[in-house]
Design a protein around this motif. Structure first.
Motif, PDB file in Angstrom:
ATOM      1  N   ASP A  38       0.952  -1.179   0.015  1.00 45.89           N
ATOM      2  CA  ASP A  38       0.010  -0.130  -0.056  1.00 45.89           C
ATOM      3  C   ASP A  38       0.994   1.080  -0.069  1.00 45.89           C
ATOM      4  O   ASP A  38       1.485   1.557   0.953  1.00 45.89           O
ATOM      5  N   LEU A  39       0.735   1.995  -1.070  1.00 49.36           N
ATOM      6  CA  LEU A  39       1.649   3.108  -1.455  1.00 49.36           C
ATOM      7  C   LEU A  39       1.034   4.342  -1.188  1.00 49.36           C
ATOM      8  O   LEU A  39      -0.002   4.459  -1.742  1.00 49.36           O
ATOM      9  N   ARG A  40       1.566   5.426  -0.198  1.00 53.66           N
ATOM     10  CA  ARG A  40       0.632   6.313   0.014  1.00 53.66           C
ATOM     11  C   ARG A  40       1.370   7.612  -0.297  1.00 53.66           C
ATOM     12  O   ARG A  40       2.583   7.739   0.168  1.00 53.66           O
ATOM     13  N   PHE A  41       0.974   8.584  -0.958  1.00 48.74           N
ATOM     14  CA  PHE A  41       1.852   9.796  -1.577  1.00 48.74           C
ATOM     15  C   PHE A  41       0.967  10.846  -1.053  1.00 48.74           C
ATOM     16  O   PHE A  41      -0.404  11.112  -1.197  1.00 48.74           O
ATOM     17  N   ARG A  74      -2.696   0.586  -4.160  1.00 47.50           N
ATOM     18  CA  ARG A  74      -2.208  -1.067  -3.773  1.00 47.50           C
ATOM     19  C   ARG A  74      -1.773  -1.853  -4.715  1.00 47.50           C
ATOM     20  O   ARG A  74      -2.394  -1.886  -5.983  1.00 47.50           O
ATOM     21  N   ALA A  75      -0.696  -2.720  -4.542  1.00 57.42           N
ATOM     22  CA  ALA A  75      -0.223  -3.536  -5.585  1.00 57.42           C
ATOM     23  C   ALA A  75      -0.201  -4.845  -5.133  1.00 57.42           C
ATOM     24  O   ALA A  75       0.604  -4.896  -3.907  1.00 57.42           O
ATOM     25  N   ILE A  87       5.748  -2.098  -8.802  1.00 55.73           N
ATOM     26  CA  ILE A  87       4.570  -1.772  -9.814  1.00 55.73           C
ATOM     27  C   ILE A  87       3.894  -0.512  -9.118  1.00 55.73           C
ATOM     28  O   ILE A  87       3.216   0.311  -9.897  1.00 55.73           O
ATOM     29  N   ALA A  88       3.659  -0.462  -7.690  1.00 58.13           N
ATOM     30  CA  ALA A  88       3.113   0.571  -7.108  1.00 58.13           C
ATOM     31  C   ALA A  88       3.676   1.837  -7.454  1.00 58.13           C
ATOM     32  O   ALA A  88       2.929   2.996  -7.759  1.00 58.13           O
ATOM     33  N   ARG A  89       5.079   1.995  -7.545  1.00 60.49           N
ATOM     34  CA  ARG A  89       5.762   3.342  -7.801  1.00 60.49           C
ATOM     35  C   ARG A  89       5.670   3.708  -9.138  1.00 60.49           C
ATOM     36  O   ARG A  89       5.279   4.596  -9.319  1.00 60.49           O
ATOM     37  N   GLU A  90       5.453   2.572 -10.004  1.00 56.46           N
ATOM     38  CA  GLU A  90       5.254   2.570 -11.521  1.00 56.46           C
ATOM     39  C   GLU A  90       3.744   3.308 -11.804  1.00 56.46           C
ATOM     40  O   GLU A  90       3.884   4.447 -12.508  1.00 56.46           O
TER      41      GLU A  90
END
Length: 139
Positions: A38-41, A74-75, A87-90
């Motif tokens: 779970d990437l949060r920006f 979410r990836a 994948i999440a960062r891309e």
């Protein structure tokens, strides 16, 4: 540091990652290893993005935009945590790149004389067809 373009980058403090167990196939591995990312920006607080870009980003993000102005991605495609992180960062990079492109202003144009004449002719024909649909007199 996450580079979006040659001029735009995202600082590490703006990104936070959390890991959880992924759903789907994987056997015992699924029950033991936290591979989903779970990437949060923190988009709203980001000093690297101008206000118009943030507005477009909010519209593009849709449901992924939280109430406090962060984007959640979410990836969980692969069984590898490292691959899911990439994948999440891309995905985030592609979303921000799309928001960086300013839409072209629409230039209002007048319809051509020919198109106006064709429109009026088709309206007259249609009117005539509908007028013929009345009751028939047997006189």
């Amino acid at each position: 540091m996450l580079w979006i373009t040659d001029t735009v980058s995202i600082a590490d403090w703006e990104l936070s990652e959390s890991f959880s167990r992924s759903s789907g196939p994987g056997g015992q591995n699924v029950n033991k290893v936290s591979t989903a990312v779970d990437l949060r920006f923190e988009a709203e607080r980001s000093p690297h993005l101008p206000a118009p870009v943030k507005a477009r980003l909010k519209r593009l993000a849709g449901r992924r935009w939280t109430a406090d102005g962060a984007i959640l991605i979410r990836a969980e495609e692969t069984r590898s945590q490292a691959q899911n992180r990439e994948i999440a960062r891309e995905r985030l990079t592609e979303l921000i790149r799309a928001a960086l492109v300013a839409p072209k202003r629409r230039v209002a144009t007048k319809p051509t004389y020919g198109s106006q004449q064709r429109r009026l002719k088709s309206k007259a024909e249609r009117s005539e067809v509908k007028a013929m649909r009345g009751k028939v007199d047997d006189e």
